[in-house]
Design an enzyme around this catalytic site. Structure first.
Site, PDB file in Angstrom:
ATOM      1  N   ARG A  96      22.555  19.850 135.027  1.00  0.00           N
ATOM      2  CA  ARG A  96      22.596  18.517 135.657  1.00  0.00           C
ATOM      3  C   ARG A  96      21.319  17.745 135.369  1.00  0.00           C
ATOM      4  O   ARG A  96      21.362  16.515 135.162  1.00  0.00           O
ATOM      5  CB  ARG A  96      22.777  18.671 137.167  1.00  0.00           C
ATOM      6  CG  ARG A  96      22.765  17.363 137.976  1.00  0.00           C
ATOM      7  CD  ARG A  96      23.907  16.444 137.658  1.00  0.00           C
ATOM      8  NE  ARG A  96      25.198  17.118 137.693  1.00  0.00           N
ATOM      9  CZ  ARG A  96      26.356  16.516 137.480  1.00  0.00           C
ATOM     10  NH1 ARG A  96      26.394  15.213 137.196  1.00  0.00           N
ATOM     11  NH2 ARG A  96      27.482  17.199 137.518  1.00  0.00           N
ATOM     12  N   SER A 334      22.913  24.750 143.138  1.00  0.00           N
ATOM     13  CA  SER A 334      24.285  25.258 143.156  1.00  0.00           C
ATOM     14  C   SER A 334      25.111  24.553 142.091  1.00  0.00           C
ATOM     15  O   SER A 334      24.591  24.171 141.050  1.00  0.00           O
ATOM     16  CB  SER A 334      24.895  25.120 144.547  1.00  0.00           C
ATOM     17  OG  SER A 334      26.084  25.891 144.637  1.00  0.00           O
ATOM     18  N   HIS A 336      26.691  21.663 141.442  1.00  0.00           N
ATOM     19  CA  HIS A 336      26.381  20.353 140.855  1.00  0.00           C
ATOM     20  C   HIS A 336      25.137  20.457 139.985  1.00  0.00           C
ATOM     21  O   HIS A 336      25.087  19.912 138.881  1.00  0.00           O
ATOM     22  CB  HIS A 336      26.186  19.305 141.954  1.00  0.00           C
ATOM     23  CG  HIS A 336      26.232  17.894 141.442  1.00  0.00           C
ATOM     24  ND1 HIS A 336      25.113  17.100 141.339  1.00  0.00           N
ATOM     25  CD2 HIS A 336      27.267  17.145 140.992  1.00  0.00           C
ATOM     26  CE1 HIS A 336      25.456  15.915 140.871  1.00  0.00           C
ATOM     27  NE2 HIS A 336      26.752  15.920 140.642  1.00  0.00           N
ATOM     28  N   CYS A 337      24.141  21.171 140.455  1.00  0.00           N
ATOM     29  CA  CYS A 337      22.918  21.355 139.677  1.00  0.00           C
ATOM     30  C   CYS A 337      23.191  22.051 138.348  1.00  0.00           C
ATOM     31  O   CYS A 337      22.507  21.802 137.351  1.00  0.00           O
ATOM     32  CB  CYS A 337      21.903  22.189 140.455  1.00  0.00           C
ATOM     33  SG  CYS A 337      21.413  21.513 142.048  1.00  0.00           S
ATOM     34  N   LEU A 338      24.166  22.940 138.321  1.00  0.00           N
ATOM     35  CA  LEU A 338      24.453  23.739 137.138  1.00  0.00           C
ATOM     36  C   LEU A 338      25.271  22.985 136.090  1.00  0.00           C
ATOM     37  O   LEU A 338      25.343  23.431 134.941  1.00  0.00           O
ATOM     38  CB  LEU A 338      25.219  25.000 137.537  1.00  0.00           C
ATOM     39  CG  LEU A 338      24.437  26.047 138.333  1.00  0.00           C
ATOM     40  CD1 LEU A 338      25.393  27.076 138.938  1.00  0.00           C
ATOM     41  CD2 LEU A 338      23.400  26.737 137.461  1.00  0.00           C
TER      42      LEU A 338
END
Length: 348
Positions: A96, A334, A336-338
């Site tokens: 992200r 989590s 979204h970050c990934l």
């Protein structure tokens, strides 16, 4: 240098149809320590769920990583038909933030990549040179032009409604560990110019345990052009209570470009997730959207089911899937970050 805004490019909202979702496969043992293999069940459930409705394109550090991924896909009995692996060297897994911002042109559906600079959240976790090169590598794969503003920007720090508004946090984008030479007005000008927006809305801060200095994808998310979900903490003795209340108060005062207020949906935070004495940045807001699903992190607590119900009510045309993120959140991010979406050029 091209001016995306003047050329009528814009950054679509996450619910815009996707061509694919990009991931950077986790390899960094400084991030995951001995837990790296323990995140695989949830991580491959993420891959499997994305692949149900769109392509999954994965940056894999080297040939050995590609071999590992293929073996794990077989182990978890996941079809490879919608999964593409690219040998792109990486430092960490947070696509992200280091992945490309892909714009779409309203006039002709041309796509353009914004190649922001990336410094691992203010230089906290060197080295990050390989991650910083990912946007240009993806531009080459997709045969897309790219623009390099020379400004540090992370995808998790900005949230879009697809109709001219971006929301972000002062604690992150105005932090001097990113762009010490730019003030708030100059940051806003960059957002407007390169993301094709007309309006920048600011909240204050992020949640406890967030090492990004307050990314908005843990606190406030657009779920439609005028509706947001925002995390709240009802326990007044919890350190997140005052932070999230201040953000909620700011949201209530905001007006969109049409002058209308936001439709605000409140979601209660999960119970604190503490591991090895460390408060982790567990939040239901760190969900990612695909063409068919909304993938929501859960944390083995009583609030999980209610959060899934509320998020499902916001996305009647998508299926909400909860995936246990208790191991993944140890890495301080989590789903979204990934992930980073690649918008389809066929819809404007």
């Amino acid at each position: 240098m091209r001016n995306p805004s003047e050329e009528n490019f814009y950054f679509p909202a996450e619910w815009h149809p996707h061509e694919a979702t990009w991931l950077s496969f986790p390899i960094n043992t400084d991030t995951w320590e001995e837990r790296l293999e323990r995140i695989y069940p949830a991580y491959f459930k993420l891959i499997e769920t994305i692949a149900l409705s769109e392509k999954v394109r994965i940056n894999a550090n080297d040939a050995k990583t590609i071999e590992l991924i293929n073996g794990l896909l077989e182990k978890f009995e996941i079809s490879k038909s919608n999964i593409e692996l690219y040998e792109h060297r990486t430092n960490d897994s947070w696509c992200r933030d280091h992945g490309p911002g892909i714009l779409v042109n309203r006039n002709n559906a041309e796509r353009l990549i914004i190649d922001w600079e990336y410094n691992a959240w203010g230089g906290k976790y060197p080295p990050y040179n390989n991650d910083n090169e990912i946007p240009q590598k993806i531009a080459k794969v997709l045969q897309l032009d790219f623009v390099s503003p020379g400004i540090i920007m992370e995808g998790g720090s900005v949230e879009f409604n697809g109709r001219g508004t971006v929301m972000t946090s002062k604690s992150c984008l105005l932090n001097k560990n990113r762009n010490a030479n730019l003030n708030q007005k100059q940051i806003e000008e960059a957002l407007i110019k390169y993301y094709g927006v007309e309006q920048v809305l600011w909240i204050e801060d992020g949640i406890v345990g967030d090492d990004t200095d307050g990314h908005i994808d843990d606190t406030v998310r657009f779920v439609s052009e005028n509706k947001v979900i925002t995390m709240v903490e009802h326990n007044k003795s919890d350190a997140n209570h005052a932070i999230l209340k201040e953000n909620l108060d700011l949201l209530k005062k905001m007006r969109l470009l049409d002058g209308k207020p936001l439709d605000i949906i409140e979601i209660e935070m999960p119970k604190p997730v503490v591991d090895s004495g460390e408060r982790l940045p567990a939040s239901y807001a760190n969900f990612c959207m695909t063409n068919g699903h909304v993938i929501v992190p859960t944390y083995r607590c009583d609030n999980d089911e209610k959060a899934l119900e509320v998020i499902q009510s916001c996305f009647p045309e998508r299926k909400v899937v909860g995936i246990d993120s208790t191991e993944i959140i140890w890495g301080l991010g989590s789903f979204h970050c990934l992930s980073q979406q690649e918008p389809s050029p066929n819809f404007v």
